[in-house]
Design a protein around this motif. Sequence first.
Motif, PDB file in Angstrom:
ATOM      1  N   ALA B  40       0.845  -1.201   0.000  1.00  7.82           N
ATOM      2  CA  ALA B  40       0.000   0.000   0.000  1.00  7.82           C
ATOM      3  C   ALA B  40       0.880   1.251   0.000  1.00  7.82           C
ATOM      4  N   GLY B  41       1.962   1.210   0.756  1.00  8.96           N
ATOM      5  CA  GLY B  41       2.896   2.338   0.774  1.00  8.96           C
ATOM      6  C   GLY B  41       3.489   2.594  -0.606  1.00  8.96           C
ATOM      7  N   GLU B  42       3.845   1.509  -1.281  1.00 10.10           N
ATOM      8  CA  GLU B  42       4.388   1.652  -2.641  1.00 10.10           C
ATOM      9  C   GLU B  42       3.343   2.228  -3.595  1.00 10.10           C
ATOM     10  N   ALA B  43       2.142   1.701  -3.491  1.00 13.83           N
ATOM     11  CA  ALA B  43       1.073   2.161  -4.394  1.00 13.83           C
ATOM     12  C   ALA B  43       0.749   3.635  -4.128  1.00 13.83           C
ATOM     13  N   TYR B  44       0.856   4.027  -2.868  1.00 12.50           N
ATOM     14  CA  TYR B  44       0.621   5.435  -2.525  1.00 12.50           C
ATOM     15  C   TYR B  44       1.681   6.312  -3.198  1.00 12.50           C
ATOM     16  N   GLN B  48      -1.270   5.657  -6.920  1.00 15.49           N
ATOM     17  CA  GLN B  48      -2.450   4.802  -7.141  1.00 15.49           C
ATOM     18  C   GLN B  48      -3.449   4.903  -5.991  1.00 15.49           C
ATOM     19  N   ILE B  49      -2.949   5.330  -4.831  1.00 12.82           N
ATOM     20  CA  ILE B  49      -3.795   5.537  -3.654  1.00 12.82           C
ATOM     21  C   ILE B  49      -3.704   7.015  -3.309  1.00 12.82           C
ATOM     22  N   MET B  97      -7.678  -3.554  -0.780  1.00 17.93           N
ATOM     23  CA  MET B  97      -6.800  -2.840  -1.715  1.00 17.93           C
ATOM     24  C   MET B  97      -7.633  -2.092  -2.755  1.00 17.93           C
ATOM     25  N   ALA B  98      -8.690  -2.717  -3.234  1.00 16.82           N
ATOM     26  CA  ALA B  98      -9.535  -2.044  -4.227  1.00 16.82           C
ATOM     27  C   ALA B  98     -10.164  -0.785  -3.625  1.00 16.82           C
ATOM     28  N   GLU B  99     -10.485  -0.833  -2.339  1.00 16.66           N
ATOM     29  CA  GLU B  99     -11.029   0.368  -1.705  1.00 16.66           C
ATOM     30  C   GLU B  99      -9.961   1.459  -1.632  1.00 16.66           C
ATOM     31  N   LEU B 100      -8.741   1.082  -1.280  1.00 16.19           N
ATOM     32  CA  LEU B 100      -7.663   2.080  -1.232  1.00 16.19           C
ATOM     33  C   LEU B 100      -7.456   2.714  -2.610  1.00 16.19           C
ATOM     34  N   PHE B 101      -7.652   1.904  -3.641  1.00 13.77           N
ATOM     35  CA  PHE B 101      -7.511   2.417  -5.016  1.00 13.77           C
ATOM     36  C   PHE B 101      -8.767   3.195  -5.452  1.00 13.77           C
ATOM     37  N   GLY B 102      -9.788   3.202  -4.608  1.00 18.97           N
ATOM     38  CA  GLY B 102     -11.012   3.940  -4.937  1.00 18.97           C
ATOM     39  C   GLY B 102     -11.886   3.254  -5.974  1.00 18.97           C
ATOM     40  N   LYS B 103     -11.782   1.944  -6.082  1.00 19.97           N
ATOM     41  CA  LYS B 103     -12.479   1.234  -7.137  1.00 19.97           C
ATOM     42  C   LYS B 103     -13.865   0.739  -6.698  1.00 19.97           C
ATOM     43  N   ILE B 312      -0.926 -10.828  -2.115  1.00 22.18           N
ATOM     44  CA  ILE B 312      -0.937  -9.362  -2.175  1.00 22.18           C
ATOM     45  C   ILE B 312      -0.794  -8.887  -3.627  1.00 22.18           C
ATOM     46  N   ALA B 313       0.052  -9.568  -4.373  1.00 18.05           N
ATOM     47  CA  ALA B 313       0.206  -9.202  -5.793  1.00 18.05           C
ATOM     48  C   ALA B 313      -1.130  -9.350  -6.512  1.00 18.05           C
ATOM     49  N   ASP B 314      -1.831 -10.404  -6.180  1.00 14.86           N
ATOM     50  CA  ASP B 314      -3.158 -10.616  -6.771  1.00 14.86           C
ATOM     51  C   ASP B 314      -4.117  -9.479  -6.379  1.00 14.86           C
ATOM     52  N   ALA B 315      -4.011  -9.042  -5.128  1.00 19.83           N
ATOM     53  CA  ALA B 315      -4.894  -7.962  -4.665  1.00 19.83           C
ATOM     54  C   ALA B 315      -4.602  -6.670  -5.416  1.00 19.83           C
ATOM     55  N   VAL B 316      -3.320  -6.399  -5.632  1.00 15.16           N
ATOM     56  CA  VAL B 316      -2.952  -5.174  -6.349  1.00 15.16           C
ATOM     57  C   VAL B 316      -3.436  -5.254  -7.799  1.00 15.16           C
ATOM     58  N   LYS B 317      -3.240  -6.414  -8.387  1.00 10.89           N
ATOM     59  CA  LYS B 317      -3.677  -6.591  -9.774  1.00 10.89           C
ATOM     60  C   LYS B 317      -5.200  -6.409  -9.875  1.00 10.89           C
ATOM     61  N   PHE B 318      -5.878  -7.019  -8.930  1.00  7.65           N
ATOM     62  CA  PHE B 318      -7.342  -6.885  -8.889  1.00  7.65           C
ATOM     63  C   PHE B 318      -7.748  -5.414  -8.764  1.00  7.65           C
ATOM     64  N   ALA B 319      -7.070  -4.712  -7.864  1.00  7.98           N
ATOM     65  CA  ALA B 319      -7.400  -3.291  -7.654  1.00  7.98           C
ATOM     66  C   ALA B 319      -7.113  -2.478  -8.911  1.00  7.98           C
TER      67      ALA B 319
END
Lengths: 326, 340
Positions: B40-44, B48-49, B97-103, B312-319
């Motif tokens: 999540a820190g990386e995505a931020y 992406q977040i 993760m999808a929520e953090l991405f706002g999806k 986690i990789a799957d969660a990021v991909k999904f998001a």
Amino acid sequence: MAVLTYRDALNAALREEMHRDENVFLMGEEVAEYNGAYKVSRGLLEEFGPRRVVDTPIAELGFAGIGVGAAMVGLRPVIEMMSMNFALLAIDQIVNAAAKIRYMSGGQIGCPLVMRGPGGAALQLGAQHSQAFESWYAHIPGLKVVMPATPADAKGLLKAAIRDDNPVVFIEGEMLYNMKGEVPDGEYVIPLGRADIKRAGNDVTIICHSKTVAPALNAAKTLSEEGIDAEVIDLRTIRPLDHETILASIARTNRVVVAEEGWGFAGVGAEVVDVIQREAFDALDAPIIRVHQADVPMPYNKHLEKAAKADATKIVAAVHQVCYRN
Amino acid sequence: MEVTQAPARAKRRGPDAPFANQYHAWLRTMVLIRHFEEKAGEAYALGQIGGFCHLYIGQEAVAVGTLAALRPDDYVISAYREHGQALARGMTPRSVMAELFGKATGCSKGKGGSMHLFDASINFMGGHGIVGGQIPLGAGFAFAAKYRGTDQVSLTYFGEAAVNIGSFHEALNMAGLWKLPAIFVIENNGYGMGTALKRASAITELYRRAASYGMPGVEVDGQDVVAVKQATDDAVAHARAGAGPTLLEIKTFRYVGHSMSDAASGTYRSKEELDSSRQRDPIVLLEMRMRELGMLDDDSVKKLEAEVIEEIADAVKFAEESPEPEPGALWTDVYAPATT
């Protein structure tokens, strides 16, 4: 149909709804053993017991929040505020939690709560006990704001508010509690969001709510003696606002006065005027005039207090202005 | 003061036997939270977040130990540093993760964000963004449980900085007065944003505050997941028995800044202090215990890490691949659907 006071009409609504739905309970300061600071809850402790009629410490934020939490998991709390002035202590829970839970959770969790109590001024209670805060709550999407002006409306609207699945801020008035009027027995539910034409007329529309309804009707009586036939619209629900009733009236009268108890700046009347200027601009034959409290904290002295408040005389003067009469 | 209500420092009790069969699951969840938050820190950092984002790294044993003590029908509510608790309660990494991405596929349909994770299906009643604001709500869930005569409990998380706000005092007083089945968890990570506890509270042994509200107050080592579980078990049993609420002061560390916008150390705390807090890492402590018990070896650690990294990789991909909310979503969920 019985003649009841506004206070007893509210009491009847609470009693009936508590009988109807086990999830409804009443919580607040002095609501149980003391029978309510204004006796709205008289007899309810005896009838329903301390589980459903709950005395709280003086902790408005805390018990409002407990009510919001209970509502989030499916109870239907009625949270009594001894005064809407004290409800300022609780406003974080109403604005930051109750009003937003449904949206923030993507529609998963609702908040069927009623926060009720007297708002606005009584007589000589001074600056901290005389404030009308309906515009504060009406500003917030997610809340409904309801303000009955008569005993019948008090009953019918409180029953609807308790049954509503949204958080409802239900504002009464100390000066209304003793008002008497005919109240239908039993199942009498007034849908939220509908204004009521308290007096039909063709020359001018006076839009008012809560404690300005009686002065508006008095003003209309005075005006009728002068040959001005005023229509008096009681908003009853501030949010959602009944545009249709307002606009239909203005289409006939072409002149409008908006009266409210609170301050004018960013008040309920400002919103009403905005709706009218957008949706009925061409129907107007005169600028809209607003009547409201003087833009000062409420003074204690009775002459100064009277000068500060909206009243029938000021409404009559405003109608003269919009009718170009002097 | 009644002896049973005396505040106490909890000592970890007895052998591992009662819980050892859960250690693998706890370890996995703690590692999952750690990796989730790092990602999540990386995505931020990649944009992406958005908004505010408060990470849970270092505090994993608090969420895992406390939630291991609850039943699925109990209520949980938290503040805005709640990703770890949401995951430990059973929300999927995808949903969070999808929520953090706002999806639209996020737990709150992209309308909540990092601070407002909700999952009504598991009674996860939200992340809340006003310090202390959720404490009365948690008391309200407990009120409802008692009103209905169920034996559910309500567990409310808040940071140590929240004990100085009125909502804490008002809610705990009524919970104590009415003996509500509530567990109030102070996650004491030492700092409210950049303000050290000793600069904000007249007493720093926060569990002692319970005495004012007629409830037990217990200090707990929040780096030791077993101690957290034991202390929460006691509090839950107390509440289910109708004996009322408990205040748990669970002492922990956050390895990261208050949010993504401040450094982990340098201004209000030193690098030395941060480094020393890492000496008692909750994941390392549990791993060591499991190795001592012969439950874990290098291979099983590697396997677990690999599984979690993949999840986690799957969660990021999904998001990343999930759709944005439809424009019309702006207007829904403000009010309940009309029933008539």
